[in-house]
Structure formats: structure tokens, C-alpha cells
Design a protein around this motif. Structure first.
Motif, PDB file in Angstrom:
ATOM      1  N   PHE A 192      26.863  13.616  61.244  1.00  0.00           N
ATOM      2  CA  PHE A 192      27.380  12.284  60.958  1.00  0.00           C
ATOM      3  C   PHE A 192      26.230  11.358  60.528  1.00  0.00           C
ATOM      4  CE2 PHE A 192      30.780  14.303  62.968  1.00  0.00           C
ATOM      5  CZ  PHE A 192      31.928  13.538  62.894  1.00  0.00           C
ATOM      6  N   PRO A 193      26.547  10.240  59.877  1.00  0.00           N
ATOM      7  CA  PRO A 193      25.485   9.340  59.407  1.00  0.00           C
ATOM      8  C   PRO A 193      24.554   8.842  60.506  1.00  0.00           C
ATOM      9  CG  PRO A 193      27.545   8.796  58.317  1.00  0.00           C
ATOM     10  CD  PRO A 193      27.878   9.814  59.365  1.00  0.00           C
ATOM     11  N   ASP A 194      25.037   8.761  61.757  1.00  0.00           N
ATOM     12  CA  ASP A 194      24.172   8.297  62.844  1.00  0.00           C
ATOM     13  C   ASP A 194      23.421   9.430  63.516  1.00  0.00           C
ATOM     14  OD1 ASP A 194      26.183   9.589  64.185  1.00  0.00           O
ATOM     15  OD2 ASP A 194      26.665   7.928  65.541  1.00  0.00           O
ATOM     16  N   GLY A 195      23.524  10.668  62.962  1.00  0.00           N
ATOM     17  CA  GLY A 195      22.816  11.810  63.511  1.00  0.00           C
ATOM     18  C   GLY A 195      23.630  12.663  64.459  1.00  0.00           C
ATOM     19  N   HIS A 196      24.810  12.221  64.827  1.00  0.00           N
ATOM     20  CA  HIS A 196      25.670  13.004  65.720  1.00  0.00           C
ATOM     21  C   HIS A 196      26.081  14.309  65.044  1.00  0.00           C
ATOM     22  CE1 HIS A 196      28.859  13.969  68.576  1.00  0.00           C
ATOM     23  NE2 HIS A 196      29.724  14.038  67.576  1.00  0.00           N
ATOM     24  N   HIS A 197      26.032  15.403  65.783  1.00  0.00           N
ATOM     25  CA  HIS A 197      26.473  16.688  65.274  1.00  0.00           C
ATOM     26  C   HIS A 197      27.877  16.964  65.805  1.00  0.00           C
ATOM     27  CE1 HIS A 197      22.326  18.550  64.110  1.00  0.00           C
ATOM     28  NE2 HIS A 197      22.565  17.375  63.562  1.00  0.00           N
ATOM     29  N   GLY A 198      28.838  16.864  64.918  1.00  0.00           N
ATOM     30  CA  GLY A 198      30.225  17.090  65.262  1.00  0.00           C
ATOM     31  C   GLY A 198      30.859  18.071  64.312  1.00  0.00           C
ATOM     32  N   TRP A 199      32.066  17.744  63.857  1.00  0.00           N
ATOM     33  CA  TRP A 199      32.840  18.672  63.038  1.00  0.00           C
ATOM     34  C   TRP A 199      33.546  17.930  61.907  1.00  0.00           C
ATOM     35  CZ3 TRP A 199      32.744  23.856  64.438  1.00  0.00           C
ATOM     36  CH2 TRP A 199      32.240  24.130  65.717  1.00  0.00           C
ATOM     37  N   LEU A 200      33.897  18.707  60.880  1.00  0.00           N
ATOM     38  CA  LEU A 200      34.690  18.202  59.767  1.00  0.00           C
ATOM     39  C   LEU A 200      35.890  19.114  59.583  1.00  0.00           C
ATOM     40  CD1 LEU A 200      35.283  16.471  57.235  1.00  0.00           C
ATOM     41  CD2 LEU A 200      33.742  17.992  55.959  1.00  0.00           C
ATOM     42  N   ALA A 201      37.093  18.562  59.701  1.00  0.00           N
ATOM     43  CA  ALA A 201      38.332  19.310  59.468  1.00  0.00           C
ATOM     44  C   ALA A 201      38.831  19.015  58.067  1.00  0.00           C
ATOM     45  CB  ALA A 201      39.392  18.934  60.504  1.00  0.00           C
ATOM     46  N   THR A 202      38.997  20.057  57.264  1.00  0.00           N
ATOM     47  CA  THR A 202      39.440  19.902  55.877  1.00  0.00           C
ATOM     48  C   THR A 202      40.785  20.562  55.614  1.00  0.00           C
ATOM     49  OG1 THR A 202      38.089  21.833  55.324  1.00  0.00           O
ATOM     50  CG2 THR A 202      37.132  19.659  54.886  1.00  0.00           C
ATOM     51  N   GLY A 203      41.198  21.494  56.461  1.00  0.00           N
ATOM     52  CA  GLY A 203      42.460  22.199  56.269  1.00  0.00           C
ATOM     53  C   GLY A 203      43.630  21.422  56.840  1.00  0.00           C
ATOM     54  N   TYR A 204      44.770  21.513  56.172  1.00  0.00           N
ATOM     55  CA  TYR A 204      45.946  20.752  56.572  1.00  0.00           C
ATOM     56  C   TYR A 204      46.354  21.050  58.007  1.00  0.00           C
ATOM     57  CZ  TYR A 204      50.800  19.127  56.640  1.00  0.00           C
ATOM     58  OH  TYR A 204      51.971  18.502  56.978  1.00  0.00           O
ATOM     59  N   SER A 205      46.450  22.316  58.368  1.00  0.00           N
ATOM     60  CA  SER A 205      46.953  22.670  59.694  1.00  0.00           C
ATOM     61  C   SER A 205      46.028  22.179  60.792  1.00  0.00           C
ATOM     62  CB  SER A 205      47.160  24.185  59.804  1.00  0.00           C
ATOM     63  OG  SER A 205      45.935  24.874  59.616  1.00  0.00           O
ATOM     64  N   VAL A 206      44.729  22.211  60.538  1.00  0.00           N
ATOM     65  CA  VAL A 206      43.765  21.770  61.553  1.00  0.00           C
ATOM     66  C   VAL A 206      43.802  20.251  61.688  1.00  0.00           C
ATOM     67  CG1 VAL A 206      41.338  21.755  62.233  1.00  0.00           C
ATOM     68  CG2 VAL A 206      42.297  23.777  61.152  1.00  0.00           C
ATOM     69  N   VAL A 207      43.816  19.528  60.583  1.00  0.00           N
ATOM     70  CA  VAL A 207      43.872  18.069  60.632  1.00  0.00           C
ATOM     71  C   VAL A 207      45.132  17.622  61.363  1.00  0.00           C
ATOM     72  CG1 VAL A 207      44.093  15.968  59.253  1.00  0.00           C
ATOM     73  CG2 VAL A 207      42.483  17.746  58.552  1.00  0.00           C
ATOM     74  N   ARG A 208      46.253  18.221  61.027  1.00  0.00           N
ATOM     75  CA  ARG A 208      47.502  17.834  61.674  1.00  0.00           C
ATOM     76  C   ARG A 208      47.477  18.160  63.169  1.00  0.00           C
ATOM     77  NH1 ARG A 208      53.136  17.272  58.918  1.00  0.00           N
ATOM     78  NH2 ARG A 208      54.404  16.695  60.711  1.00  0.00           N
ATOM     79  N   ALA A 209      46.877  19.288  63.528  1.00  0.00           N
ATOM     80  CA  ALA A 209      46.805  19.673  64.941  1.00  0.00           C
ATOM     81  C   ALA A 209      45.988  18.666  65.739  1.00  0.00           C
ATOM     82  CB  ALA A 209      46.199  21.074  65.059  1.00  0.00           C
ATOM     83  N   VAL A 210      44.866  18.210  65.193  1.00  0.00           N
ATOM     84  CA  VAL A 210      44.037  17.231  65.902  1.00  0.00           C
ATOM     85  C   VAL A 210      44.784  15.917  66.054  1.00  0.00           C
ATOM     86  CG1 VAL A 210      41.895  15.891  65.809  1.00  0.00           C
ATOM     87  CG2 VAL A 210      41.874  18.318  65.189  1.00  0.00           C
TER      88      VAL A 210
END
Length: 399
Positions: free
Chosen positions: A41-59
């Protein structure tokens, strides 16, 4: 479980040259490799990026992920974790606090109730078109059409007196940061002044109620003064910002897809489908974020408690695993499933109002001005990628 990638990606932001409606190409490449990717992330945080439809909807539907700004990191700008929600900020609350707001407000935003508001919106749209005709082309469409329609509609819904409505225009602009996702910008947008205004107006409505939403809320006893003031101000900001961009960017898209515009003109009954398709295709609210409250297994990975998952709504809405020919604008497409209004726990409360505004505005504009065309289409300036609401800064048209 799959092996976690060691090198975090940055959020792709550069859109393809000459393709202002398409998401950054890097999102599709990441989605092809994995629907969930490590991201810095821009502030240096190491997280995740969801790009798939099923994953985004699940979150979006999972209560183990938080929408609070003081728990998540922001993927579009270096603001780190934000402040706790202010009173009335139902957008950034989790259960059970969010459930309370949603339960109290849901009956006031039903599809049936919003449809009764159609005549009011039709009058607002007609008045804006009259003003355009009187002024004569060329005009800047955001200023004279796209912003006034949702601004006046939400003011009418809340019960803001006509003489007071101009005071909000400087605070809700298409060239400012996305109010829904960046509440730390509220001070810059005059949010405190808006709260003060609605606190005073609510006090007036308690003693002399009118036929409007603020009167309904003020006399219900469900909300203390601070909550009611914050809630009304947020409704105004959130209700205007994204619809302004949808109206202006939607006109831009239709004018540059003449086959789709011809189909809409020939078959006005396609307006409902056109609105849903434009919501999917344009995805003006393009990126969100949620923070894991506990360890969550997701798409074969383990998202640790405290890690933020950035949600690429624009990538999800172009996922070929969910939509046929997703990169094509097709207003005849059978609607359903897009994430343009969010999903899960935090769907857009005002989505039916926004739908009506667009269903009325698009056909009326092209019916009144059948020769509408862009002025200097190659020089249209788009909003900065770090803005959570995508769109045009200005859109000059003539006829």
C-alpha cells in the motif's frame, strides 16, 4: 493452500492510452495470474489486492472484514489508517452499529418509495435541460447538468429549502477527493459547516416538520442531533459525488459508442438496462478496502488479522469469469451481478435514487438534444487515479 507470493505488487493505476473507460491494464494481468495478490500500500502496509469477481464479492459479504477507516489502510493514497467514524457515519461502521442504521433507514429508501420520487426528478431534469437550451451551446455538462441533478434531488429528498441549496455546491465537486471513502478530506470540503447547517435544520424540522426525509428522521426519535447532522451531510456528499460522475462519464461513453446511443434512442425501454450496464462498464467507484478482523482463508491464501484487502471493483466488473465480453459496452446486456453499487454488508443505500436519476436523465438529454456532440473529445481531462470516484473533470458539449 497455495504459496504466498513474496514480492508485493503496487496497485496498477495507469489506464490504457486512448481508452478512458477501461481499467488499468495491469489489473487484468494480475487477475489472470491470481484473483488475490500480495500488495504494498502507499503507506508501506503489506496487504492484499483482490481483482477477481468472486473474491471481491466474498469479501464484501464477509463480516470478518471491517469497513472502519481506523482499521484499514487506504490503497489509493498515503493516508495510512484513518480516524474513527464520526457520529452518523454509517458508511464506515461494522456490525452491529451499521445494522442499526441500516434497519432504521431501509424502510425510508425502498424501491417503491424512491419511485414515487420520479416526478420530482423528472421536473429537475427538465429544468436543467431548459437551462441548457436557454444558454445555448457549447456548455460544460458537469456544471449545468451532471452535478445539479443529484445535488437538487438529494436536497429535495432531505428537505433543504431552495434558497439554501447553492451553499453546498462548492463542497461537492467532481474534481475533489471521493467523499465516500476518504472522510479525512471532510474538513477540507467544509463538512463541519454542513453538519452545523443540518443540525440547525433538523431542530427546525422537529418543531415544524415538512414532507421530507429530514423531518421524518428528526421526529422519529431514532437519532441524536450529532448523528442526524452527520448522517444528512454524508447522504448529501455520497449521494451527489458518484452520480455526478456517472451522468457525465456515461454521456461521454454513449457519445463515443454511437451504436449503443442509437440503440437507446430507438428503444427507450432499454434505459433500465443501459443504467446497469454503464454502472458495470464504468465502475466510477473503482476501489475499496476492508481490513481482516481475524485470520481468514481466502482464495487459497490466509489473510492475517489486521491486514487490509484492497478491492478492485473495476476489475471485478470486467472479470470474464463472470461477464461475457466484459470489455464491451452493451446496453442490451441482461443486467445483474455488477458491483457498481457495492454488495454484501454495505450496499449503496441510495442506489434506487441514483438509478432513477440516471434512467430519467440519459434518455431526456438525448431526446432534447439529438445532435449532442463532444467539443474537442481528444482534450477531455480525466480525474486523478488517486480519486476514489473516477470521471471527467469537465465535459464540453454542443449541438
Amino acid at each position: 493452500m497455495t504459496e504466498t507470493p513474496m514480492a508485493p505488487q503496487h496497485l496498477p493505476a495507469a489506464r490504457p492510452a486512448g481508452c478512458p473507460f477501461d481499467p488499468p491494464a495491469g489489473l487484468a494481468r494480475l487477475r489472470e495470474r491470481s484473483a488475490l495478490t500480495r500488495m504494498e500500500f502507499p503507506d508501506g502496509h503489506h496487504g492484499w489486492l483482490a481483482t477477481g469477481y468472486s473474491v471481491v464479492r466474498a469479501v464484501l459479504a464477509d463480516p470478518r472484514f471491517s469497513h472502519r477507516n481506523d482499521r484499514r489502510h487506504w490503497p489509493l493514497a498515503d493516508i495510512g489508517q484513518g480516524l474513527p467514524p464520526i457520529p452518523g457515519d454509517m458508511l464506515h461502521l461494522d456490525r452491529p452499529e451499521h445494522t442499526r442504521y441500516r434497519r432504521l433507514l431501509a424502510s425510508r429508501f425502498t424501491m417503491r418509495r424512491m419511485r414515487r420520487f420520479t416526478d420530482v426528478i423528472t421536473e429537475i431534469v427538465a429544468a436543467r435541460l431548459d437551462a441548457m437550451r436557454h444558454r445555448g451551446g457549447p456548455v460544460e455538462l458537469v456544471e449545468v447538468f451532471a452535478r445539479p441533478i443529484p445535488m437538487l434531488s438529494v436536497c429535495e429528498l432531505l428537505g433543504v429549502p431552495p434558497e439554501d441549496r447553492d451553499r453546498f455546491t462548492p463542497h461537492v465537486r467532481p474534481d475533489r477527493g471521493g467523499a465516500e471513502e476518504l472522510p479525512t478530506t471532510f474538513v477540507d470540503m467544509g463538512f463541519t459547516a454542513m453538519q452545523d447547517y443540518f443540525r440547525d435544520l433538523a431542530a427546525t424540522r422537529r418543531t415544524t416538520p415538512a414532507d421530507d426525509l429530514l423531518s421524518d428522521l428528526a421526529t422519529s426519535g431514532d437519532f441524536p442531533d450529532d448523528e442526524l447532522a452527520g448522517l444528512a451531510a454524508i447522504m448529501l456528499l455520497a449521494g451527489v459525488e458518484s452520480t455526478t460522475s456517472m451522468l457525465s462519464l456515461g454521456v461521454f461513453a454513449l457519445l463515443t459508442h454511437p451504436d449503443q446511443l442509437t440503440a437507446l434512442r430507438a428503444r427507450p425501454e432499454l434505459a433500465d438496462r443501459a443504467v446497469e450496464e454503464l454502472m458495470r462498464y464504468l465502475s466510477v467507484v473503482h476501489t475499496g478496502a476492508r481490513a481482516a478482523l481475524v485470520d481468514v482463508e481466502l482464495a487459497g491464501q490466509v489473510v492475517k488479522a489486521g491486514e487490509t484487502v484492497a478491492l478492485s471493483l473495476q476489475s471485478a466488473n470486467r472479470d470474464p469469469a463472470r461477464f461475457d465480453a466484459p470489455d464491451e459496452l452493451d446496453i442490451g446486456r441482461v443486467p445483474g451481478g455488477h458491483l457498481g453499487f457495492g454488495s454484501g454488508i454495505h450496499p449503496c443505500l441510495g442506489k434506487e435514487l441514483a438509478r432513477i436519476e440516471m434512467r430519467v436523465a440519459f434518455p431526456a438529454l438525448f431526446d432534447r438534444f439529438p445532435t449532442l456532440r463532444l467539443v474537442d473529445p481528444e482534450d477531455i481531462e480525466m480525474r486523478d487515479p488517486s480519486d476514489n470516484v473516477y470521471g471527467v473533470r469537465q465535459l464540453h458539449v454542443t449541438w
